[in-house]
Design an enzyme around this catalytic site. Structure first.
Site, PDB file in Angstrom:
ATOM      1  N   ASN A   9       0.881  -1.167   0.000  1.00  0.00           N
ATOM      2  CA  ASN A   9       0.000   0.000   0.000  1.00  0.00           C
ATOM      3  C   ASN A   9       0.914   1.211   0.000  1.00  0.00           C
ATOM      4  O   ASN A   9       1.441   1.586   1.039  1.00  0.00           O
ATOM      5  CB  ASN A   9      -0.891  -0.021   1.260  1.00  0.00           C
ATOM      6  CG  ASN A   9      -1.697   1.269   1.404  1.00  0.00           C
ATOM      7  OD1 ASN A   9      -1.815   2.039   0.452  1.00  0.00           O
ATOM      8  ND2 ASN A   9      -2.243   1.505   2.592  1.00  0.00           N
ATOM      9  N   LYS A  11       0.250   4.194  -0.309  1.00  0.00           N
ATOM     10  CA  LYS A  11      -0.389   5.410   0.225  1.00  0.00           C
ATOM     11  C   LYS A  11      -0.121   6.574  -0.743  1.00  0.00           C
ATOM     12  O   LYS A  11      -0.002   6.346  -1.942  1.00  0.00           O
ATOM     13  CB  LYS A  11       0.085   5.694   1.645  1.00  0.00           C
ATOM     14  CG  LYS A  11      -0.013   4.460   2.546  1.00  0.00           C
ATOM     15  CD  LYS A  11       0.114   4.778   3.993  1.00  0.00           C
ATOM     16  CE  LYS A  11       0.220   3.496   4.794  1.00  0.00           C
ATOM     17  NZ  LYS A  11       0.002   3.693   6.223  1.00  0.00           N
ATOM     18  N   HIS A  95      -9.553   1.161   4.553  1.00  0.00           N
ATOM     19  CA  HIS A  95      -8.290   1.340   5.278  1.00  0.00           C
ATOM     20  C   HIS A  95      -8.547   2.277   6.463  1.00  0.00           C
ATOM     21  O   HIS A  95      -9.353   3.204   6.369  1.00  0.00           O
ATOM     22  CB  HIS A  95      -7.229   1.926   4.339  1.00  0.00           C
ATOM     23  CG  HIS A  95      -5.857   1.918   4.945  1.00  0.00           C
ATOM     24  ND1 HIS A  95      -5.444   2.869   5.849  1.00  0.00           N
ATOM     25  CD2 HIS A  95      -4.828   1.050   4.824  1.00  0.00           C
ATOM     26  CE1 HIS A  95      -4.206   2.588   6.236  1.00  0.00           C
ATOM     27  NE2 HIS A  95      -3.806   1.479   5.629  1.00  0.00           N
ATOM     28  N   GLU A  97      -6.981   4.682   7.578  1.00  0.00           N
ATOM     29  CA  GLU A  97      -6.791   6.116   7.295  1.00  0.00           C
ATOM     30  C   GLU A  97      -8.025   6.687   6.603  1.00  0.00           C
ATOM     31  O   GLU A  97      -8.387   7.844   6.817  1.00  0.00           O
ATOM     32  CB  GLU A  97      -5.517   6.312   6.447  1.00  0.00           C
ATOM     33  CG  GLU A  97      -4.275   6.116   7.301  1.00  0.00           C
ATOM     34  CD  GLU A  97      -3.040   5.628   6.555  1.00  0.00           C
ATOM     35  OE1 GLU A  97      -2.995   5.722   5.316  1.00  0.00           O
ATOM     36  OE2 GLU A  97      -2.113   5.139   7.237  1.00  0.00           O
ATOM     37  N   GLU A 167      -5.770  -5.132  10.333  1.00  0.00           N
ATOM     38  CA  GLU A 167      -4.770  -4.097  10.573  1.00  0.00           C
ATOM     39  C   GLU A 167      -5.074  -3.373  11.879  1.00  0.00           C
ATOM     40  O   GLU A 167      -5.886  -2.434  11.894  1.00  0.00           O
ATOM     41  CB  GLU A 167      -4.780  -3.086   9.423  1.00  0.00           C
ATOM     42  CG  GLU A 167      -4.440  -3.666   8.082  1.00  0.00           C
ATOM     43  CD  GLU A 167      -3.793  -2.627   7.179  1.00  0.00           C
ATOM     44  OE1 GLU A 167      -2.658  -2.858   6.768  1.00  0.00           O
ATOM     45  OE2 GLU A 167      -4.411  -1.588   6.917  1.00  0.00           O
ATOM     46  N   GLY A 173       2.029   2.126  10.666  1.00  0.00           N
ATOM     47  CA  GLY A 173       2.971   3.245  10.523  1.00  0.00           C
ATOM     48  C   GLY A 173       3.612   3.681  11.820  1.00  0.00           C
ATOM     49  O   GLY A 173       4.225   4.746  11.892  1.00  0.00           O
ATOM     50  N   SER A 212       3.070  -2.359  10.351  1.00  0.00           N
ATOM     51  CA  SER A 212       4.525  -2.401  10.564  1.00  0.00           C
ATOM     52  C   SER A 212       5.126  -3.770  10.281  1.00  0.00           C
ATOM     53  O   SER A 212       6.061  -4.189  10.964  1.00  0.00           O
ATOM     54  CB  SER A 212       4.879  -1.910  11.971  1.00  0.00           C
ATOM     55  OG  SER A 212       4.430  -0.577  12.156  1.00  0.00           O
TER      56      SER A 212
HETATM   57  C1  PEP Z   1      -0.928   0.104   5.957  1.00  0.00           C
HETATM   58  O1  PEP Z   1      -0.975   1.284   5.718  1.00  0.00           O
HETATM   59  O2  PEP Z   1      -1.805  -0.654   5.498  1.00  0.00           O
HETATM   60  C2  PEP Z   1       0.180  -0.410   6.750  1.00  0.00           C
HETATM   61  C3  PEP Z   1       0.134  -1.632   7.211  1.00  0.00           C
HETATM   62  O3  PEP Z   1       1.207   0.462   6.985  1.00  0.00           O
HETATM   63  P1  PEP Z   1       2.619   0.103   7.699  1.00  0.00           P
HETATM   64  O4  PEP Z   1       3.105  -1.173   7.104  1.00  0.00           O
HETATM   65  O5  PEP Z   1       3.502   1.268   7.364  1.00  0.00           O
HETATM   66  O6  PEP Z   1       2.341  -0.019   9.154  1.00  0.00           O
END
Ligand code: PEP
Length: 251
Positions: A9, A11, A95, A97, A167, A173, A212
């Site tokens: 992803n 972003k 997601h 966000e 998630e 993040g 992460s």
């Molecule tokens: C995400 O945005 O779906 C995500 C898992 O980000 P990160 O791997 O940076 O935590």
């Protein structure tokens, strides 16, 4: 046997020159890998670039959002049919966000999921709890509610043509990863909840972990029985890191 799916992803990151190196690097890096699927979900303007670079390769591509509407007066929105025009296989819906920064409700996410499937795209449905919700011991309630909204609208059978990404919001993040045991417990809850409605669908459902995930923790997370891949944010922007996660996902 479920095939592990590792999806990047990106972003709101990238640019034409950077993307070229990243797409070519990922494509070359996973070329010899077997028993796993790699994908990248890129910003809308770069879908044509991803399509051109990745067509005929082992790497699939997709988008990070879509409109719930088919077409019409929705300035700034992008329809599922437009994503199909650029060869997308996947689209991320819900997601955290989008849920937290753009106010997407469970019902709106369910409408987007339905729009994606109606067009023939595979939605990657993100679910997960905040830190406050985890500390309040309502993780299962929250994840269950997020799944129920989709099941109420599209039916449990629709999950045969979808991917779920667990998630935990507190791990996205932040550099904080759920432990393999914490992640596995929620993945097992998700599969069990769906199995109570349709065991066949539950058995075949790819449930990714996101939050992460990186080269150093991927193998352990991916070795859990109900973790079928990863949705990768930060580490998907670095060729070596993303390829290393894909390598860990091989059967
Ligand atoms: C995400 O945005 O779906 C995500 C898992 O980000 P990160 O791997 O940076 O935590």
């Amino acid at each position: 046997m479920r095939t592990k799916l590792v999806a990047g992803n990106w972003k709101m990151n990238g640019g034409l020159a950077q993307n070229k190196a990243l797409l070519e690097g990922v494509m070359a890096g996973v070329a010899g890998f077997n028993g796993m699927q790699a994908a990248v979900c890129v910003p809308f303007p770069y879908l044509a670039q991803a399509q051109q670079a990745l067509a005929g390769s082992k790497v699939a591509w997709g988008a990070q959002n879509l409109s719930q509407h088919d077409k019409g007066a929705y300035t700034g929105e992008v329809a599922a049919s437009m994503l199909l025009d650029f060869g997308c296989r996947y689209v991320i819906v819900g997601h955290s966000e989008r849920r937290s920064l753009y106010g997407e409700s469970d019902e709106l996410v369910a409408a987007k999921y339905e729009a994606a499937q109606k067009a023939g795209l595979t939605p990657i449905l993100c679910v997960g709890e905040t830190l406050e919700e985890r500390e309040g011991n309502i993780t299962e309630q929250v994840v269950g509610r997020q799944l129920d909204a989709v099941i109420a609208r599209s039916g449990v059978a629709s999950l045969a043509k979808a991917v779920v990404a667990y998630e935990p919001v507190w791990a996205i993040g932040t550099g904080k990863t759920a432990t393999p045991e914490q992640a596995q417990a929620v993945h097992a809850f998700i599969r069990g909840k769906i199995a109570s409605l349709d065991k066949g669908v539950a058995d075949g459902l790819v449930i990714q972990y996101g939050g992460s995930m990186k080269a150093s923790n991927a193998a352990e997370l991916l070795s859990q029985p109900d973790i079928d891949g990863g949705l990768i944010g930060g580490a998907s922007l670095v060729v070596e890191d993303f390829v290393a996660i894909c390598q860990a996902a091989q059967r």
